[in-house]
Design a protein around this motif. Structure first.
Motif, mmCIF file in Angstrom:
data_model
loop_
_atom_site.group_PDB
_atom_site.id
_atom_site.type_symbol
_atom_site.label_atom_id
_atom_site.label_comp_id
_atom_site.label_asym_id
_atom_site.label_seq_id
_atom_site.Cartn_x
_atom_site.Cartn_y
_atom_site.Cartn_z
ATOM 1 N N ILE A 20 0.836 -1.210 0.000
ATOM 2 C CA ILE A 20 0.000 0.000 0.000
ATOM 3 C C ILE A 20 0.868 1.256 0.000
ATOM 4 O O ILE A 20 0.671 2.163 -0.810
ATOM 5 N N GLU A 21 1.807 1.321 0.909
ATOM 6 C CA GLU A 21 2.641 2.523 1.013
ATOM 7 C C GLU A 21 3.479 2.742 -0.244
ATOM 8 O O GLU A 21 3.587 3.862 -0.748
ATOM 9 N N SER A 22 4.038 1.671 -0.779
ATOM 10 C CA SER A 22 4.862 1.791 -1.983
ATOM 11 C C SER A 22 4.032 2.148 -3.207
ATOM 12 O O SER A 22 4.445 2.969 -4.029
ATOM 13 N N SER A 23 2.859 1.520 -3.352
ATOM 14 C CA SER A 23 2.034 1.811 -4.529
ATOM 15 C C SER A 23 1.496 3.233 -4.486
ATOM 16 O O SER A 23 1.444 3.909 -5.515
ATOM 17 N N TRP A 24 1.111 3.715 -3.301
ATOM 18 C CA TRP A 24 0.668 5.110 -3.203
ATOM 19 C C TRP A 24 1.802 6.069 -3.515
ATOM 20 O O TRP A 24 1.609 7.059 -4.221
ATOM 21 N N ALA A 25 2.987 5.781 -2.991
ATOM 22 C CA ALA A 25 4.145 6.642 -3.259
ATOM 23 C C ALA A 25 4.479 6.643 -4.752
ATOM 24 O O ALA A 25 4.770 7.695 -5.332
ATOM 25 N N LEU A 26 4.438 5.460 -5.380
ATOM 26 C CA LEU A 26 4.721 5.370 -6.814
ATOM 27 C C LEU A 26 3.690 6.148 -7.615
ATOM 28 O O LEU A 26 4.046 6.926 -8.504
ATOM 29 N N HIS A 27 2.418 5.959 -7.311
ATOM 30 C CA HIS A 27 1.383 6.680 -8.049
ATOM 31 C C HIS A 27 1.536 8.188 -7.875
ATOM 32 O O HIS A 27 1.419 8.947 -8.851
ATOM 33 N N THR A 28 1.817 8.630 -6.669
ATOM 34 C CA THR A 28 2.006 10.063 -6.416
ATOM 35 C C THR A 28 3.191 10.604 -7.220
ATOM 36 O O THR A 28 3.099 11.673 -7.837
#
Length: 146
Positions: A17-25
């Motif tokens: 979750i944290e990595s995918s949100w950071a990547l999308h951002t």
């Protein structure tokens, strides 16, 4: 009631979750800064560029991009104002509407693609080997079908 996650499952879930949100951002911020396009803009342009006749029914486009009908209507309306797409009645069903890629939209996509590809590479692809990418592809293909 759902069974609690194990400590390992929870750790992997949080990392995802944290990595995918950071990547999308990161992808959103860099695309917008370089081109003025949002990720939703970009994905609509890609979907339309790949479609036969550069056109897709609105409902199909919403499904493909995992957006609600109201969200795709808002998205397309915003892009119409900027000249990237237009809406037309479906040729085979006058009640339906299709989103159609304009020449300006195709140009915007072609101009944005190199910067977006660079961000995708440096933020994701270049950190993984071919085997890891294959696993990610299989995993998310399986999840998409749920």
């Amino acid at each position: 009631m759902a069974e609690p996650l194990s400590a390992t499952q929870l750790a992997h879930w949080r990392t995802f979750i944290e990595s995918s949100w950071a990547l999308h951002t990161r992808l959103e911020d860099e695309l917008r800064a370089a081109t003025g396009l949002s990720m939703n803009d970009y994905h609509v342009l890609v979907a339309l560029a790949e479609a036969p006749g550069r056109r897709i029914r609105m409902g199909e486009l919403a499904s493909r991009l995992v957006l609600s009908p109201s969200r795709i209507t808002y998205q397309i309306s915003s892009m119409i104002k900027r000249g990237l797409v237009r809406k037309e009645s479906c040729a085979d069903d006058g009640r339906g509407q299709e989103a159609v890629l304009t020449d300006e939209g195709l140009t915007a996509l072609r101009e944005a693609a190199p910067a977006h590809l660079e961000t995708v590479r440096k933020s994701f692809i270049d950190h993984l080997d071919d085997e890891e990418l294959a696993v990610i592809g299989r995993v998310f293909a399986k999840i998409r079908e749920v």
